[in-house]
Motif scaffolding. Sequence first.
Motif, PDB file in Angstrom:
ATOM      1  N   THR A  24      83.799  -0.735  56.066  1.00 16.07           N
ATOM      2  CA  THR A  24      84.051  -0.262  54.708  1.00 16.07           C
ATOM      3  C   THR A  24      85.299   0.600  54.699  1.00 16.07           C
ATOM      4  O   THR A  24      85.718   1.135  55.734  1.00 16.07           O
ATOM      5  CB  THR A  24      82.887   0.619  54.206  1.00 16.07           C
ATOM      6  OG1 THR A  24      82.762   1.720  55.103  1.00 16.07           O
ATOM      7  CG2 THR A  24      81.589  -0.157  54.146  1.00 16.07           C
ATOM      8  N   ARG A  25      85.861   0.746  53.508  1.00 18.00           N
ATOM      9  CA  ARG A  25      87.083   1.526  53.363  1.00 18.00           C
ATOM     10  C   ARG A  25      86.890   2.949  53.908  1.00 18.00           C
ATOM     11  O   ARG A  25      87.724   3.490  54.610  1.00 18.00           O
ATOM     12  CB  ARG A  25      87.443   1.571  51.880  1.00 18.00           C
ATOM     13  CG  ARG A  25      88.804   2.133  51.622  1.00 18.00           C
ATOM     14  CD  ARG A  25      89.082   2.180  50.134  1.00 18.00           C
ATOM     15  NE  ARG A  25      90.097   3.183  49.870  1.00 18.00           N
ATOM     16  CZ  ARG A  25      91.377   3.021  50.174  1.00 18.00           C
ATOM     17  NH1 ARG A  25      91.808   1.911  50.723  1.00 18.00           N
ATOM     18  NH2 ARG A  25      92.235   3.977  49.939  1.00 18.00           N
TER      19      ARG A  25
ATOM     20  N   GLN B 102      91.480  -2.595  53.551  1.00 17.28           N
ATOM     21  CA  GLN B 102      90.497  -3.594  53.993  1.00 17.28           C
ATOM     22  C   GLN B 102      91.113  -4.986  53.952  1.00 17.28           C
ATOM     23  O   GLN B 102      90.964  -5.778  54.879  1.00 17.28           O
ATOM     24  CB  GLN B 102      89.257  -3.550  53.090  1.00 17.28           C
ATOM     25  CG  GLN B 102      88.318  -2.426  53.441  1.00 17.28           C
ATOM     26  CD  GLN B 102      87.131  -2.419  52.498  1.00 17.28           C
ATOM     27  OE1 GLN B 102      87.281  -2.198  51.296  1.00 17.28           O
ATOM     28  NE2 GLN B 102      85.965  -2.675  53.035  1.00 17.28           N
ATOM     29  N   ALA B 103      91.841  -5.270  52.863  1.00 21.89           N
ATOM     30  CA  ALA B 103      92.452  -6.583  52.720  1.00 21.89           C
ATOM     31  C   ALA B 103      93.555  -6.788  53.759  1.00 21.89           C
ATOM     32  O   ALA B 103      93.683  -7.862  54.349  1.00 21.89           O
ATOM     33  CB  ALA B 103      93.024  -6.745  51.315  1.00 21.89           C
TER      34      ALA B 103
ATOM     35  N   TYR C 107      87.923  -9.465  53.526  1.00 18.27           N
ATOM     36  CA  TYR C 107      88.025 -10.921  53.635  1.00 18.27           C
ATOM     37  C   TYR C 107      87.834 -11.580  52.268  1.00 18.27           C
ATOM     38  O   TYR C 107      88.463 -12.591  51.964  1.00 18.27           O
ATOM     39  CB  TYR C 107      87.002 -11.447  54.645  1.00 18.27           C
ATOM     40  CG  TYR C 107      87.364 -11.062  56.064  1.00 18.27           C
ATOM     41  CD1 TYR C 107      88.255 -11.844  56.799  1.00 18.27           C
ATOM     42  CD2 TYR C 107      86.880  -9.900  56.631  1.00 18.27           C
ATOM     43  CE1 TYR C 107      88.619 -11.484  58.075  1.00 18.27           C
ATOM     44  CE2 TYR C 107      87.246  -9.525  57.906  1.00 18.27           C
ATOM     45  CZ  TYR C 107      88.120 -10.324  58.629  1.00 18.27           C
ATOM     46  OH  TYR C 107      88.493  -9.954  59.888  1.00 18.27           O
ATOM     47  N   GLU C 108      86.944 -10.985  51.448  1.00 17.53           N
ATOM     48  CA  GLU C 108      86.753 -11.531  50.106  1.00 17.53           C
ATOM     49  C   GLU C 108      88.038 -11.430  49.292  1.00 17.53           C
ATOM     50  O   GLU C 108      88.438 -12.383  48.619  1.00 17.53           O
ATOM     51  CB  GLU C 108      85.609 -10.795  49.388  1.00 17.53           C
ATOM     52  CG  GLU C 108      84.237 -11.179  49.923  1.00 17.53           C
ATOM     53  CD  GLU C 108      83.165 -10.161  49.547  1.00 17.53           C
ATOM     54  OE1 GLU C 108      83.389  -9.361  48.615  1.00 17.53           O
ATOM     55  OE2 GLU C 108      82.107 -10.149  50.216  1.00 17.53           O
ATOM     56  N   THR C 109      88.695 -10.276  49.381  1.00 16.74           N
ATOM     57  CA  THR C 109      89.966 -10.106  48.663  1.00 16.74           C
ATOM     58  C   THR C 109      90.984 -11.132  49.128  1.00 16.74           C
ATOM     59  O   THR C 109      91.660 -11.774  48.324  1.00 16.74           O
ATOM     60  CB  THR C 109      90.533  -8.686  48.911  1.00 16.74           C
ATOM     61  OG1 THR C 109      89.489  -7.748  48.742  1.00 16.74           O
ATOM     62  CG2 THR C 109      91.681  -8.392  47.970  1.00 16.74           C
TER      63      THR C 109
ATOM     64  N   LYS D  15      84.477  -6.998  52.564  1.00 20.07           N
ATOM     65  CA  LYS D  15      85.193  -6.959  51.293  1.00 20.07           C
ATOM     66  C   LYS D  15      86.662  -7.352  51.456  1.00 20.07           C
ATOM     67  O   LYS D  15      87.228  -8.035  50.603  1.00 20.07           O
ATOM     68  CB  LYS D  15      85.087  -5.562  50.692  1.00 20.07           C
ATOM     69  CG  LYS D  15      85.420  -5.586  49.218  1.00 20.07           C
ATOM     70  CD  LYS D  15      85.041  -4.295  48.519  1.00 20.07           C
ATOM     71  CE  LYS D  15      85.935  -4.091  47.312  1.00 20.07           C
ATOM     72  NZ  LYS D  15      87.271  -3.612  47.674  1.00 20.07           N
TER      73      LYS D  15
ATOM     74  N   ASP E  23      95.635  -1.652  49.925  1.00 20.39           N
ATOM     75  CA  ASP E  23      94.262  -2.111  50.129  1.00 20.39           C
ATOM     76  C   ASP E  23      94.041  -2.363  51.623  1.00 20.39           C
ATOM     77  O   ASP E  23      94.243  -3.460  52.118  1.00 20.39           O
ATOM     78  CB  ASP E  23      94.026  -3.394  49.322  1.00 20.39           C
ATOM     79  CG  ASP E  23      92.567  -3.839  49.386  1.00 20.39           C
ATOM     80  OD1 ASP E  23      91.844  -3.361  50.285  1.00 20.39           O
ATOM     81  OD2 ASP E  23      92.175  -4.671  48.560  1.00 20.39           O
TER      82      ASP E  23
ATOM     83  N   ASP F 196      90.144 -14.531  47.753  1.00 21.01           N
ATOM     84  CA  ASP F 196      90.387 -14.664  46.315  1.00 21.01           C
ATOM     85  C   ASP F 196      91.869 -14.681  45.972  1.00 21.01           C
ATOM     86  O   ASP F 196      92.294 -15.363  45.043  1.00 21.01           O
ATOM     87  CB  ASP F 196      89.734 -13.486  45.555  1.00 21.01           C
ATOM     88  CG  ASP F 196      88.231 -13.599  45.565  1.00 21.01           C
ATOM     89  OD1 ASP F 196      87.737 -14.710  45.826  1.00 21.01           O
ATOM     90  OD2 ASP F 196      87.557 -12.576  45.321  1.00 21.01           O
TER      91      ASP F 196
ATOM     92  N   SER G 140      81.380  -4.315  56.458  1.00 25.38           N
ATOM     93  CA  SER G 140      81.776  -4.816  55.141  1.00 25.38           C
ATOM     94  C   SER G 140      82.742  -5.982  55.301  1.00 25.38           C
ATOM     95  O   SER G 140      83.605  -5.970  56.191  1.00 25.38           O
ATOM     96  CB  SER G 140      82.445  -3.702  54.339  1.00 25.38           C
ATOM     97  OG  SER G 140      83.192  -4.247  53.285  1.00 25.38           O
TER      98      SER G 140
END
Lengths: 305, 287
Positions: B48-49, B253-254, B70-72, B68, B251, B75, B66
């Motif tokens: 997580t961040r 995480q991204a 990878y989701e970013t 997240k 970002d 997308d 998390s």
Amino acid sequence: MTSASTTTDVVRGISARRWRFPRHVAVFLAPALLVYTAFMVYPLLDSLRLSLYSDEGAFVGLANLRELLPGGSLSSSFWNALGNNLVFFAFHFIVQNPVGLLLAVLLTQHLLKRGKGTYRTLIFSPTVLSVVIVGFIWQLILSPLWGVVSTPLLGLTSTALPTLSLMSVWQFVGIPMMFFYAVLVGIPEDLIEAARVDGANGWKIFWKIIFPLLLPMLGIISIITYIANLNAFDLIYSVQGALAGPEFSTDIMGTLFYRSFFGFQLQSGSTAMGATVATAMFVVILLGVLVYLFGWAKRVETYEL
Amino acid sequence: MTTKNVAHHGSGRARRGLSKATIYGILTLYTLLAIGPIALIVMNSFKTRRAIFDSPFSLPNSETFSLKGYETVWDRADFPRYFFNSFTVTVLAVGLVVVFGAAAAYALAEYRFTGNTFLTLFLAVGVMIPIRLGTVSILKLMVSLHLVNTLWALILVYTAMGIPLAVFILAQFFRQVPRDLKDAARIDGAGEYRVFALALPLVRPGLAAVAVFTMLPVWNDLWFPLILAPGESTKTVTLGVQVFLGQFVSDWQAVLAALTLAAIPILLLYVIFSKQMLSGITEGAVK
């Protein structure tokens, strides 16, 4: 009788092949030569030619090149980039070679029984990554936001260039390591043993026997590094952008070339100036190659083992 | 006899200078320096961040795990396409370099014909001069051939770039193929193309070395994709990552996820083929 005549035919066939330009030779050579000539040799020569013309296509001789010399419009950018580029190379030369050599020497020690392959593989692994990835990895790690390092090393004019140079050394140290390793494993055991019998100690054996055998390879590694460094771009562009900040302190020939050709913000792009900077890079690389060929390769003795 | 042995052992220890512990110690430390940063990025991409900033050095656990980032990435960027583009360009360029390079190297190593020395030198120049210096004219050429923003622009440039070194290395290998073998085939009536086909498998280590030397710079290059094929549909992984990271700088995480995605495939390939690769480099270095 039959076999004898066949043999002479073959021999005649071979000697005949020697002096003509038979069709199969042309077929073998054509694809490689065509692609190489069309997409590498022609563009290189054409770039040199374009440096003699203005953007409008008028012949201007060396006027473009004069813009790079003192008093010219690109002079300060050019000398700044060249100076930075030589510093970039100096870091590689001074740090990469000793570290690579030390690692190669350690990897060839007889006491190193297990894990030799694993160490080699892992130490070499950053080399296979893209420079872009390496640049961003270090940018994150060195970011004061993350707090692993508190000084903004990439944000200060005094530390940005050394930091980027060391990032590049970190990535590519595997190459001198492997090249030195290749020479070290080729040195016959007898040679070392003979010196040992004569009473030479490890230190002496290294400097008097091993080191001279490594010198030709040191030259080869250095000239490869020099050419690659003068051609570098990806790292600076990824980490600092096309403006090679802060305040152009990390601007090198590759980023200057890119900006001169495509333009960036206030600077307008120019085919002529792009070609001119490329020509200047060509000259600088050529000077390095000449120094290597006549200053180094001629003087360093190569031993047949 | 005994004294001699003792003396030998005694000086032996002094001679070595480096103890086993020193050797293993330095190598292990350097290995950590080499892979630590990569591991740090991969590890944190799954957190997580908050955890990324609070405890960068700990592994993700059930609380901090998390995806997240990878989701970013999934997308906002078309990574499958970037991989497909990089893969296409690399496979075709390496294939052409190996095939064209082998044929030319064979001709230069096997036959003595007028112009052999000249052509050898002509190709040797390309080993020394970086192709990037010709970028201005390459772009002009690609514009006039309507190849800008196509993968062919990259494939052709990378093929031209790889050929000189390939010819240089493969010619050395072809010179070591025994002449008797080729002449025996000729006596049996084989044509020159057939003789080449017979010699080719004998230089397999050379072909492998060339493939490795050609593959990495092609896959990892940023310069030519940026200049010749910056369009969304032709972006390679290297350019795709560079653009994505530029847009998503804040970002974390991204960014960490994108870096991991770009690094893992090449690292996996490397781990699988590292033996062949490193021996290819060692052989290439000595030649």
